[in-house]
Design an enzyme around this catalytic site. Structure first.
Site, PDB file in Angstrom:
ATOM      1  N   GLU A  26       1.060   6.362  -6.670  1.00  0.00           N
ATOM      2  CA  GLU A  26       0.134   7.504  -6.946  1.00  0.00           C
ATOM      3  C   GLU A  26       0.607   9.124  -6.730  1.00  0.00           C
ATOM      4  OE1 GLU A  26      -3.063   6.789  -4.003  1.00  0.00           O
ATOM      5  OE2 GLU A  26      -3.029   9.060  -3.375  1.00  0.00           O
ATOM      6  N   LYS A  64       0.870  -1.346   0.090  1.00  0.00           N
ATOM      7  CA  LYS A  64      -0.166  -0.122  -0.024  1.00  0.00           C
ATOM      8  C   LYS A  64       0.971   1.558   0.129  1.00  0.00           C
ATOM      9  CE  LYS A  64      -3.640   2.651   0.314  1.00  0.00           C
ATOM     10  NZ  LYS A  64      -3.480   3.525   1.216  1.00  0.00           N
TER      11      LYS A  64
END
Lengths: 297, 297, 297, 297
Positions: free
Chosen positions: B173, B166
């Site tokens: 991202e 993550k």
């Protein structure tokens, strides 16, 4: 409608197929007779009813220049030329001017989609006059993906705007690819992670980073886990270089696009002269050992 | 199945709703009584039949630490704790150890999807033992997006692996967002381009750069063309910083992720001390004029 | 020897003084009568015995073009023009060709040293034919710093080479300044450090990072601790931009020079469009609060 | 004065010589008997009159930890330990605390100068209490370069500040080296430039970029034009990595230091996993040829 299509390579060949599926009557020309419908540009011009529409899909630079120069000879008043190749946008105005002298209109069209465009449709970014764009719209409609027109086609602005937008598209593409690739390298470097491919696959739905490139990387990693058979040597096409050059002209800071471009340059060097100089400096001031090329074998 | 859910903020509140829609019996706890189902963690433990499953969805760091420490008191042998928050993966092993002393199992779960997860499902990356993951699978199935399980869920590896993946997801991202944003700035800076929004919208289908973030940027530009009402001031959560730190540990070069992180730091500075020093240097050697703060007003 | 010097601004004015101190007979021309020795370029040509040597020290681009074009009219066979300004090296060959048509020789000279050159001498990098460089050597000797000629003067190569080397010099200069400036920002940000100035001062002797720029930053910090009266707004001259453009042409990765250039672009933006787009994206997917411009006042 | 010096490697050996030349009475210890003056740390402690001053010059990390732990046993109330190695500044406070329990004072000293320090003196950055620094000043005076004390020595702040400043020094050093190296690569890539060495040599006087590193690069290029015998493979010591980590903690953007660090990581990779992933992506969407490792031979 009827149109001519010059250049039946990896892109043009597929585009001819998609245009024909879309009900258009395409006369294709390519120097390779085995794929060409006609023997010359003059034949192509003769095979089309005036006013003609001709799509140019050849390598940017000299070949596009030559093709457009030749089209200015064989086409005439009222015809329309569309440059769908990856020309630098600064070349569009001169091309438009050259053609305008013969009464020929010009549109620049950035085309994205690669080998997938045949089935999925091509993303289109075009520049030119409203009337010219309207006239070519049936062609664009056949090439673009199904769905709302604004989701796969944009009339960006006057001549040059289409290729400018395509250039930026490719600059962004460079940076996106590097972003995903850096993430891959981190996952591959960490022992806790069993299989980077599974992580990239699992990003397909629900996550913020989901995208077509993410899915392609998952696919590539499935085909060759560890990418053992792929070298990092990476070419760059003009658009990445032009994007940074234009960013400099516009005074727009583009650190991530530039980083992606420089990484490609570096990937093609046997050994980095910059790092040889750094190693030499460390040796000079610190007596740090350097790896001697002469010791390697 | 029955489960406890601690933390009913922006993420947890929606997750409770999605889990209930998925047929699960959720007992939620939050310090704010107006959203909480029970009055305390002890009540939550009492409300669940053993062996219990408890999902922790609170801010990372101190609050997660406190919550897990308290759970080690109120839960017991055979129970399972899932940390779904944005904890640093290095905190997972200590948490697992603390809980293991009471016979409580532990899974770390990275959850992506933001406010869209309620309806679209959450991308999940989990770390832990196979048996524990299998046991919690009905919960993961309710949270993840519909479709093939491997497209929205991954069991990355042992404890810590979920949060590591993550973290990398968020690092990627950051870089993706900067890539799209640089492209936007170039389009906005070039006079040929009538409307950057239309270009971003047209990248939705067919193009190489199509993605969820691309569509969100098109949406944002539609809502506020020119982004006139949005300041560039941008916070960063821990994951971006951790990604670069872990890249350093792993000796992985991450120029584009680092560039994205540094751009956020810079966005929060009134004036850059680095650039003040550069301006001072130019003034020193070249007599170049500097902008005096004292002259500004 | 006798020579003409065109352009008596910040650089040229000091150079005239240094050349005269060096025993040369300088006829200076500048459009501002109060500093000029003659009233026109024609007067300057008339005041010099043939074969003449004329040093051009005017802003690069249009003004240099005009000056050299005019010199091609007023000078003649056997004369020599030296462009000591910051012209882009690609302009040197056309200038040389224009002058060669009249039998006038051309040298391009990169000049470094800023306002300190008057007393310390100027670092010189020149391009041109051996015979022309030999002829102008007395001038170069007067301008360059005392000491071994090879430590302050280099005949880099044919026409264009001097300005190319000067361009690279300035690109490196950009990156060096940013490096020192980043170090300053870190020292200033850390509470343990009482006074960043003292650290920069102490780097003057013995350290690996000692340099003229290091000393100038120590000096600047002494004059204005905290740089409170200096804005980070920083102009860039052409050389930094050209260096990155030429690096792209040469396929040389220059991440640190590019980072320094982009930092200057950014320093001149009120608010970064890139970061506005990033903030807008965060708001879209995460519901993260954005700073509204409309709320600021 | 009398002092102990632990660690007689590349740095410590030279420092002992310089200290003795400076009139100090140095008892050196090293595990290698052929360079050591005493057989053990206990012997070293016994050989010095109380209150003792002991300079530790051993590799950072475990060995420094062990040495200081052992010194806490063999030294006593009123003694002073100086850690002159490249310890991370965060380790200084624990070391100081450990020693303080025995009444032993602690100074951290960053030492720059490499193999040149023996003759030119070492740049010193120290952290600690005023009284302790004053007490050790004769040692610092012998080690630092001649000239004004503030030009080669700085008492940066409390314990930890010296190593912090040295860490930043090395981070800046990384970025400076990369800046010069990028300039070298550009000069070497351009045909107009006859000899990059001559350009670097000529930057020695008068130019803005003149520095010790510039001169060292000129020297290295003289010894090995083209750097043909030097590999770009470059190690990094802890300081570069720590600088970026601390910059992240302090929220200071350090793009050029980070770029220099990442370039070193990259220099040590056979093939970049990031670029393998980029190449794989290009192949996926564009059918672009990739270099197959299997085809290389």
């Amino acid at each position: 409608m009827q149109l001519g299509l010059i250049g039946l390579g990896k892109m043009g060949f597929n585009m001819r197929a998609r245009l024909r599926e879309g009900g258009h009557d395409v006369v294709g020309y390519d120097p390779r007779p085995e794929v060409s419908d006609v023997a010359s540009l003059a034949d192509l011009a003769a095979a089309l009813p005036a006013p003609r529409v001709v799509w140019v899909m050849v390598p940017s630079g000299t070949i596009t220049d030559q093709t457009i120069t030749e089209l200015a000879q064989v086409l005439g008043d009222g015809d329309l030329v569309i440059d769908g190749g990856n020309s630098r946008y600064t070349e569009d105005a001169p091309h438009a001017k050259l053609l305008a002298e013969k009464g020929i209109a010009f549109i620049d069209a950035g085309v994205s989609g690669g080998i997938w465009g045949l089935n999925e449709g091509y993303g289109l970014m075009v520049g030119g006059d409203d009337a010219d764009v309207a006239r070519a719209m049936p062609i664009f409609d056949a090439l673009r993906p199904p769905g709302p027109v604004e989701d796969g086609f944009v009339h960006v602005g006057p001549v040059g705007a289409g290729h400018f937008a395509k250039m930026v598209h490719n600059g962004v593409e460079y940076a996106l690819m590097t972003a995903y690739a850096e993430g891959y390298e981190m996952l591959a470097a960490e022992d806790l992670v069993r299989d980077p491919q599974a992580v990239y696959q699992a990003w397909s739905n629900g996550t913020v980073v989901r995208s077509w490139l993410q899915q392609l990387l998952a696919k590539a990693l499935k085909e060759d886990p560890g990418l053992n058979d792929i070298s990092g040597y990476t070419e760059d096409s003009g658009e990445g270089r032009w994007t940074v050059e234009e960013a400099i002209r516009l005074r727009v800071p583009v650190p991530s696009i530039a980083a992606a471009l420089f990484a490609r340059f570096l990937s093609r060097q046997e050994d980095s002269p910059t790092m040889k100089a750094v190693a030499a400096l460390r040796n000079q001031f610190g007596g740090h050992a350097v790896k001697r090329v002469s010791e390697s074998g």
